[in-house]
Scaffold this motif. Structure first.
Motif: not given
Length: 471
Positions: A394-400
């Motif tokens: 499972g992958i989750a992305l967010a801006s820095s």
């Protein structure tokens, strides 16, 4: 009167009559105290005529150093017996033992043959320096180099030359040159380690460099001034005292180096999973801020990946817990190679996680798919059986700027649940919008973006080929 004659006879027998002061008569020699006072005064007069007297008592200094060396050798041997894998303690203890034995043989000059006291005694003492060099090399798991034996080799190569063997000053010069070589070898052995990570090494190397310059400078001064035996004794004694002081400082820095290394090892144990050797949950979470900062500096996104081995309980039940441990270790060893900067760890049980600064969602999915396909491509061999295992991701992305560790891990966990619900052995990604959204009351299997597997892509190409031929 008879007593006065007796003391006069002894006085004239020991010292020539021309050396007697004119005002000393028989009446002044009637007591032993007067005779002792006169003999001390006469000795001072002879010293003034001969020049500088010997200030250092070599035998006493050697005896003190031998006792200290033997004590340190015993302490180091006990430390080595406590941890036999650390050969540095053994070599250092052997170095102090050899130095103590060598100096004891030098102190016994006149009691034992000269070849044992001078040639052999100093060679054994210098061999102790070689053992210290070997100790520092062993501390860094490096092999013993040939130049570690240079101090005793230089001494033995020069001491049997006639103009050296028969001259005390030349022997002192030769010994100082050999000792300077040993100090240089010690500095080289210390510098062979990790100077950036262990800053105490810089100070320790500096002490040995100073000791080498001191010994070499003393040898050069004696070679240029050609001192008498008494002056050579004073210069050699002063150099020996300074070297002993520097060696004490070096020993203190060595203890500090070992303590810092032990503290670093204990800190690593608290942050490392004992089974797999990767970071544990605490150690992994400590790297999130650094990952976020790197992503901000490089204008990238922060990706959190969660890995869960499929049907791991069945592996333990069917093949045993030892096989299960082998599977966990194999996956950790393989997966960490694909994660940038090895920011990869075990969250607990069969679940692992990784942090990465990625350019976009495609890069994060490429990393995850590389790990998944590599792991399921070859079954894990446990020695007793071949264990087929797959992994869901499972992958989750967010801006820095908006990255929050709790929200990202929660989102990656929901994505992992969706991957499990989609049939396992696949990757599901939550983009920035889904990762930032609050978690639903009940996870749904349709949330997230299912990443097509390699088999799915191959099957899709086959179908496209079939349709094109049918048309």
């Amino acid at each position: 009167m008879k007593e006065g004659l007796l003391y006069s006879t002894i006085l004239i027998h020991v010292y020539p009559t021309e050396s007697l002061p004119a005002d000393i008569g028989l009446k002044q020699c009637r007591s032993a105290a007067t005779l002792r006072n006169w003999r001390a005064s006469s000795a001072r007069m002879r010293t003034d005529r001969q020049g500088v007297a010997a200030v250092f008592n070599i035998a006493t200094g050697l005896a003190i150093w031998c006792s200290e060396a033997m004590t340190l050798a015993l302490v180091l041997f006990v430390a080595w017996r406590h941890n036999v894998r650390n050969e540095a303690y053994l070599y250092w203890g052997l170095g102090f033992l050899l130095t103590g034995v060598g100096f004891a043989m030098v102190a016994l000059r006149g009691e034992i043959p000269s070849v044992l006291s001078i040639e052999a005694g100093n060679a054994i003492a210098l061999l102790g320096q070689s053992a210290w060099v070997a100790g520092f090399l062993a501390l860094d798991r490096k092999r013993i180099e040939w130049w570690a034996l240079l101090p005793p080799v230089i001494w033995l190569a020069g001491v049997f030359l006639p103009w050296v063997n028969s001259n005390y000053s030349n022997r002192v010069v030769l010994y100082n040159l050999a000792s300077a070589t040993g100090a240089t070898a010690l500095a080289m052995a210390v510098a062979a380690g990790d100077m950036r990570r262990e800053r105490t090494r810089v100070k320790l190397m500096g002490v040995f460099v100073i000791q080498g310059c001191l010994c070499f400078g003393s040898a050069l001064m004696m070679a240029l001034t050609l001192p008498s035996d008494i002056e050579a004794t004073n210069l050699g004694g002063a150099s020996a005292m300074a070297s002993a002081f520097l060696l004490t400082i070096a020993f203190a820095f060595t203890c500090r180096l070992i303590m810092e290394r032990s503290e670093r090892h204990l800190r690593a144990l608290t942050l490392t999973d004992s089974l797999t050797g990767v970071l544990n949950r605490r150690g992994l979470l400590g790297y999130f801020d650094a990952t976020q900062e790197k992503a901000h500096n490089d204008q990238r996104q922060v990706a959190v990946m969660l890995f869960d081995l499929d049907h791991f309980k069945r592996v333990n039940d069917r093949f045993g817990h030892q096989s299960g441990d082998a599977v966990l270790t194999a996956f950790a060893r393989m997966a960490r190679q694909y994660i940038p900067n090895n920011i990869f760890g075990r969250m607990g049980g069969e679940e692992f996680a990784a942090f990465a600064a990625v350019t976009d969602q495609t890069e994060a999915e490429a990393i995850a798919e590389a790990i998944r396909t590599e792991f399921c491509r070859l079954p894990v061999s446990t020695g007793e059986a071949i264990v087929p295992v797959t992994v869901s991701i499972g992958i989750a992305l967010a801006s820095s700027i908006e990255a929050n560790i709790d929200k990202l891990i929660s989102a990656a966990d929901r994505a992992l649940y969706a991957a499990k619900a989609a049939g396992r052995n696949c990757t599901v990604t939550f983009g920035e919008a889904e990762a930032a959204a609050p978690a639903p009351a009940t996870p749904t299997s349709t949330a997230g973006e299912l990443v097509p597997t390699v088999d799915d892509q191959v099957e899709a190409l086959r179908r496209m080929g079939t349709l094109s031929r049918a048309g």
